[in-house]
Write a protein that holds these residues in place. Structure first.
Motif, PDB file in Angstrom:
ATOM      1  N   VAL A   1      51.379  29.611  32.645  1.00  0.00           N
ATOM      2  CA  VAL A   1      50.219  30.492  32.830  1.00  0.00           C
ATOM      3  C   VAL A   1      48.929  29.697  32.761  1.00  0.00           C
ATOM      4  N   LYS A   2      48.820  28.788  31.812  1.00  0.00           N
ATOM      5  CA  LYS A   2      47.613  27.968  31.693  1.00  0.00           C
ATOM      6  C   LYS A   2      47.372  27.147  32.954  1.00  0.00           C
ATOM      7  N   ASN A   3      48.427  26.537  33.477  1.00  0.00           N
ATOM      8  CA  ASN A   3      48.285  25.721  34.692  1.00  0.00           C
ATOM      9  C   ASN A   3      47.827  26.556  35.885  1.00  0.00           C
ATOM     10  N   ILE A   4      48.364  27.761  35.991  1.00  0.00           N
ATOM     11  CA  ILE A   4      47.969  28.640  37.104  1.00  0.00           C
ATOM     12  C   ILE A   4      46.504  29.036  36.989  1.00  0.00           C
ATOM     13  N   ILE A   5      46.077  29.384  35.781  1.00  0.00           N
ATOM     14  CA  ILE A   5      44.671  29.783  35.585  1.00  0.00           C
ATOM     15  C   ILE A   5      43.737  28.613  35.842  1.00  0.00           C
ATOM     16  N   ARG A   6      44.120  27.423  35.457  1.00  0.00           N
ATOM     17  CA  ARG A   6      43.244  26.264  35.631  1.00  0.00           C
ATOM     18  C   ARG A   6      43.162  25.800  37.085  1.00  0.00           C
ATOM     19  N   GLN A   7      44.056  26.310  37.911  1.00  0.00           N
ATOM     20  CA  GLN A   7      43.877  26.077  39.347  1.00  0.00           C
ATOM     21  C   GLN A   7      42.689  26.866  39.882  1.00  0.00           C
ATOM     22  N   VAL A   8      42.386  27.980  39.221  1.00  0.00           N
ATOM     23  CA  VAL A   8      41.219  28.789  39.575  1.00  0.00           C
ATOM     24  C   VAL A   8      39.994  28.335  38.812  1.00  0.00           C
ATOM     25  N   LEU A   9      40.160  28.077  37.492  1.00  0.00           N
ATOM     26  CA  LEU A   9      39.078  27.587  36.621  1.00  0.00           C
ATOM     27  C   LEU A   9      39.535  26.289  35.969  1.00  0.00           C
ATOM     28  N   PRO A  10      39.234  25.173  36.580  1.00  0.00           N
ATOM     29  CA  PRO A  10      39.777  23.891  36.103  1.00  0.00           C
ATOM     30  C   PRO A  10      39.501  23.592  34.633  1.00  0.00           C
ATOM     31  N   ASN A  11      38.350  23.942  34.100  1.00  0.00           N
ATOM     32  CA  ASN A  11      37.983  23.579  32.734  1.00  0.00           C
ATOM     33  C   ASN A  11      38.050  24.749  31.760  1.00  0.00           C
ATOM     34  N   ALA A  12      38.781  25.786  32.122  1.00  0.00           N
ATOM     35  CA  ALA A  12      38.816  26.985  31.291  1.00  0.00           C
ATOM     36  C   ALA A  12      39.665  26.778  30.047  1.00  0.00           C
ATOM     37  N   LEU A  13      39.233  27.401  28.947  1.00  0.00           N
ATOM     38  CA  LEU A  13      40.055  27.490  27.749  1.00  0.00           C
ATOM     39  C   LEU A  13      40.919  28.735  27.875  1.00  0.00           C
ATOM     40  N   VAL A  14      42.238  28.595  27.695  1.00  0.00           N
ATOM     41  CA  VAL A  14      43.158  29.713  27.857  1.00  0.00           C
ATOM     42  C   VAL A  14      43.772  30.042  26.505  1.00  0.00           C
ATOM     43  N   TRP A  15      43.511  31.254  26.038  1.00  0.00           N
ATOM     44  CA  TRP A  15      44.044  31.728  24.769  1.00  0.00           C
ATOM     45  C   TRP A  15      45.057  32.819  25.037  1.00  0.00           C
ATOM     46  N   VAL A  16      46.267  32.659  24.479  1.00  0.00           N
ATOM     47  CA  VAL A  16      47.354  33.602  24.730  1.00  0.00           C
ATOM     48  C   VAL A  16      47.866  34.157  23.402  1.00  0.00           C
ATOM     49  N   HIS A  17      47.899  35.470  23.305  1.00  0.00           N
ATOM     50  CA  HIS A  17      48.500  36.145  22.152  1.00  0.00           C
ATOM     51  C   HIS A  17      49.891  36.629  22.560  1.00  0.00           C
ATOM     52  N   LEU A  18      50.921  36.131  21.865  1.00  0.00           N
ATOM     53  CA  LEU A  18      52.302  36.480  22.201  1.00  0.00           C
ATOM     54  C   LEU A  18      52.710  37.784  21.543  1.00  0.00           C
ATOM     55  N   GLU A  19      53.463  38.594  22.292  1.00  0.00           N
ATOM     56  CA  GLU A  19      54.023  39.835  21.768  1.00  0.00           C
ATOM     57  C   GLU A  19      55.470  39.941  22.222  1.00  0.00           C
ATOM     58  N   PRO A  20      56.384  40.317  21.313  1.00  0.00           N
ATOM     59  CA  PRO A  20      57.782  40.500  21.719  1.00  0.00           C
ATOM     60  C   PRO A  20      57.944  41.789  22.502  1.00  0.00           C
ATOM     61  N   ASP A  21      58.866  41.784  23.428  1.00  0.00           N
ATOM     62  CA  ASP A  21      59.115  42.966  24.242  1.00  0.00           C
ATOM     63  C   ASP A  21      60.117  43.870  23.543  1.00  0.00           C
ATOM     64  N   MET A  22      59.667  45.090  23.237  1.00  0.00           N
ATOM     65  CA  MET A  22      60.570  46.097  22.677  1.00  0.00           C
ATOM     66  C   MET A  22      60.296  47.389  23.433  1.00  0.00           C
ATOM     67  N   LYS A  23      60.989  47.558  24.527  1.00  0.00           N
ATOM     68  CA  LYS A  23      60.692  48.663  25.441  1.00  0.00           C
ATOM     69  C   LYS A  23      61.170  50.007  24.912  1.00  0.00           C
ATOM     70  N   ILE A  24      62.322  50.040  24.205  1.00  0.00           N
ATOM     71  CA  ILE A  24      62.910  51.311  23.794  1.00  0.00           C
ATOM     72  C   ILE A  24      62.236  51.790  22.519  1.00  0.00           C
ATOM     73  N   ILE A  25      61.630  52.977  22.592  1.00  0.00           N
ATOM     74  CA  ILE A  25      60.950  53.560  21.443  1.00  0.00           C
ATOM     75  C   ILE A  25      61.932  54.469  20.694  1.00  0.00           C
ATOM     76  N   ASN A  26      62.139  54.169  19.425  1.00  0.00           N
ATOM     77  CA  ASN A  26      63.006  54.977  18.567  1.00  0.00           C
ATOM     78  C   ASN A  26      62.122  55.881  17.728  1.00  0.00           C
ATOM     79  N   THR A  27      62.150  57.195  18.027  1.00  0.00           N
ATOM     80  CA  THR A  27      61.251  58.117  17.325  1.00  0.00           C
ATOM     81  C   THR A  27      61.578  58.214  15.835  1.00  0.00           C
TER      82      THR A  27
END
Length: 461
Positions: free
Chosen positions: A356-382
């Motif tokens: 993702v960082k490499n792709i963004i820097r193709q558009v903004l070469p000197n950009a700082l890229v900050w990524v917040h990771l979240e786990p995928d939990m699609k099924i909601i258990n009420t």
């Protein structure tokens, strides 16, 4: 008198009225010349100018109606009245050409002679002067007001000048031929006369077809390539415009209708972006003339980054959201939340982040890229949601009511109804709701939306 004053106060209708009066005068002059010479070419021109009376009358009515401002029934104005007038005018011209062509063929067969006359030459020379001045005036006003009807008339009368010059030339040639040898013009005059008449027919056909096509294009709202390119150049010249796209431009009578999308920097505020849009509208109206302009503003950089992120190929990445682009002293900062498959290892997630960082820097070469990771939990258990909410509510003497989970375009919206003691103040109730939302977010990552509604517990009474 009041109606005449209205006509004279509007430059377009005033010029159209003078053009109509000129048509009447020239028609009378051409009929006089035809009676003196019996020339088919002169008759053709007399018929032409006679039809000009109808054409200029239609133009006058069309321009007058087209100049009316928008009203409740016609919110986009009355500009198409000029196109309708041009369509009728072109039909008159084409019909006249057909009639003259038929008369030309019949005259060749019967070999009906005519006599050139000096008076006819003088009369037609005066008509040439009137038409030349009329064409020039119509063209000037048409350019000033972007009037298609007047522009068509100006070209029409300019062609009249060429035709009238050819007729005068035929008269002069006839006089010279008669001076060279008596009877010579009688031998060839009919043929020459018919040939000039055929030239007039060709002019009629070309002019009529062109006016008809222009009128139909305007009635069908055909886009103007010339106007589109012009709008693009004007918009690009405005300071703050990064890109120009999706231009739709057409003319309706003397009014241009223009829609354009401009790209601006993501770092701009709403007020700054709106100011740039206003500048684009003003520049277009200043250069194009009377027009209805709509400018849509899009953040250019965000769109480029979103298009780039659409090309991310790592299968671990489920979703990217909360994309933000910020400006700092050291350059642009691109932050986002990235949903990763729940069973992925941290080392695998790091590879996805680097892509993702490499792709963004193709558009903004000197950009700082900050990524917040979240786990995928699609099924909601009420049941899990209720358990978490109950743990929080029980600490404050409350309980959990209904829980609803709705999937909206891939996003799970969770609504939790919580009942709290009636003597609890708003600040405390808000803190309880926020705590519930925070605890649920630890388990269920985005893209999920959690809303906790707080009500007083009336059962305790």
């Amino acid at each position: 008198m009041r109606g005449l004053y209205t006509y004279m106060s509007n430059e377009k209708t005033r010029v159209a009225l003078f053009s109509l009066l000129a048509s009447v005068l020239i028609t009378a002059m051409n009929i006089t010349a035809w009676l003196l010479t019996n020339s088919l070419a002169v008759l053709a021109e007399a018929m032409h100018t006679f039809l000009d009376i109808f054409v200029t009358t239609i133009t006058l009515i069309a321009v007058n109606v087209g100049s009316k401002p928008p009203d409740k029934e016609h919110p986009f104005g009355h500009g198409k009245a000029e196109s309708i007038g041009g369509l009728f005018g072109s039909l008159f011209i084409i019909v006249a050409g057909i009639l003259i062509g038929y008369e030309s063929a019949e005259r060749i067969i019967t070999r009906t002679p005519f006599s050139p006359d000096v008076i006819a030459i003088v009369v037609m020379a005066i008509a040439i002067a009137i038409d030349a001045n009329r064409s020039r005036t119509l063209r000037r006003v048409a350019t000033k007001w972007n009037s298609r009807a007047l522009e068509a008339d100006s070209y029409h009368f300019l062609s009249d000048v060429a035709i009238e010059v050819s007729v005068v030339a035929l008269m002069i040639i006839g006089l010279l031929m008669e001076r060279f040898r008596i009877g010579l013009f009688n031998e060839w005059g009919t043929i020459l006369d018919a040939l000039v008449a055929f030239v007039i027919v060709i002019y009629f056909s070309i002019i009529g077809a062109r006016i008809m096509r222009t009128s139909i294009d305007e009635l069908m709202d055909r886009s103007s390539e010339e106007l589109t390119n012009r709008v693009a150049n004007i918009a690009k010249s405005v300071q703050g415009v990064v890109s120009v796209k999706d231009i739709r431009a057409r003319r309706i009578g003397s009014i241009a209708h223009i829609e354009v999308t401009i790209g601006v920097s993501d770092h701009l505020g709403i007020a700054e972006a709106h100011s740039i849009a206003d500048n684009v509208e003003s520049a277009i109206r200043r250069e194009v003339g009377p027009s209805i302009v709509m400018v849509h503003v899009e953040p250019e950089l965000r769109e480029k980054i979103e298009r780039a992120l659409a090309n991310v190929s790592d299968p671990l990445i489920i979703n990217i959201h909360e994309l933000n682009i910020m400006k700092s002293q050291s350059g642009a900062i691109v932050s986002m939340h990235m949903v990763i498959r729940g069973d992925a290892k941290l080392s695998d997630a790091d590879k996805a982040i680097n892509e993702v960082k490499n792709i963004i820097r193709q558009v903004l070469p000197n950009a700082l890229v900050w990524v917040h990771l979240e786990p995928d939990m699609k099924i909601i258990n009420t049941d899990d949601v209720r358990r978490i909410a109950d743990l929080v509510c029980s600490k404050y003497g409350g309980y959990v009511g209904d829980i609803n989970v709705i999937n909206i375009e891939g996003v799970n919206a969770i609504h939790i109804l919580v009942y709290l003691p009636q003597n609890m103040n708003i600040v405390e109730a808000h803190n309880v709701a926020t705590e519930i939302e925070s605890e649920i977010a630890k388990i269920y990552s985005m893209p999920h939306h959690v809303t906790v509604s707080v009500l007083p517990n009336t059962k305790a009474l």
